[in-house]
Design a protein around this motif. Structure first.
Motif: not given
Length: 158
Positions: A79-84, A102-107, A109-113, A141-145
């Motif tokens: 499971e991707p990022l689940v911590e606070t 954040l878990t709904r983003l691709s790896d 895109d999450r790294e970009l954020i 970044l814009h699309e992820a935001r």
């Protein structure tokens, strides 16, 4: 050389650990990947210390990505990022909602954020780290935001 590496290690450890956690969502696995990455940095330190800080970060995060991919290939996906999220306000519900969004983003895109908003990297630095042109970084970044804002829309009325 040991003293130089110790300073390097202390300067970059937080970033490598944060990115490992963002990529895996598993604290123990993130710790393993962080240490493997830093061990690789030790082995290549002679070349690494000739780079500027941005070049060192790019090398470290590229090495981390390779180790994470190797780990993923050896294990079932976690499971991707689940911590606070450390930079979120004090409301624990908001932190959980941000982590879920954040878990709904691709790896990537999450790294970009994480790189932009938690590590304060600019588009050029992020591009060097992720091997993307700065324009692509800004667009993604814009699309992820936009996706994050939609996922957190209920918070905009509070």
């Amino acid at each position: 050389m040991q003293e130089s590496f110790n300073r390097f290690y202390q300067r970059h450890l937080g970033l490598v650990r944060a990115m490992a956690l963002a990529r895996t969502g598993d604290g123990a696995l993130a710790d393993d990947l962080t240490q493997e990455t830093m061990l690789s940095a030790w082995r290549h330190f002679a070349a690494l210390q000739t780079r500027d800080d941005s070049g060192q970060r790019a090398w470290l995060l590229t090495a981390l990505r390779h180790r994470a991919i190797e780990s993923w290939r050896q294990r079932k996906p976690l499971e991707p990022l689940v911590e606070t999220v450390a930079a979120a306000p004090d409301d624990p519900t908001l932190r959980v909602d941000i982590a879920r969004a954040l878990t709904r983003l691709s790896d990537t895109d999450r790294e970009l954020i994480v790189l932009r908003y938690f590590e304060q990297c600019d588009a050029t630095e992020i591009g060097a780290i992720l091997s993307l042109p700065p324009g692509t970084v800004r667009r993604r970044l814009h699309e992820a935001r936009v996706r994050l804002e939609a996922a957190l829309e209920s918070w905009s009325t509070r």
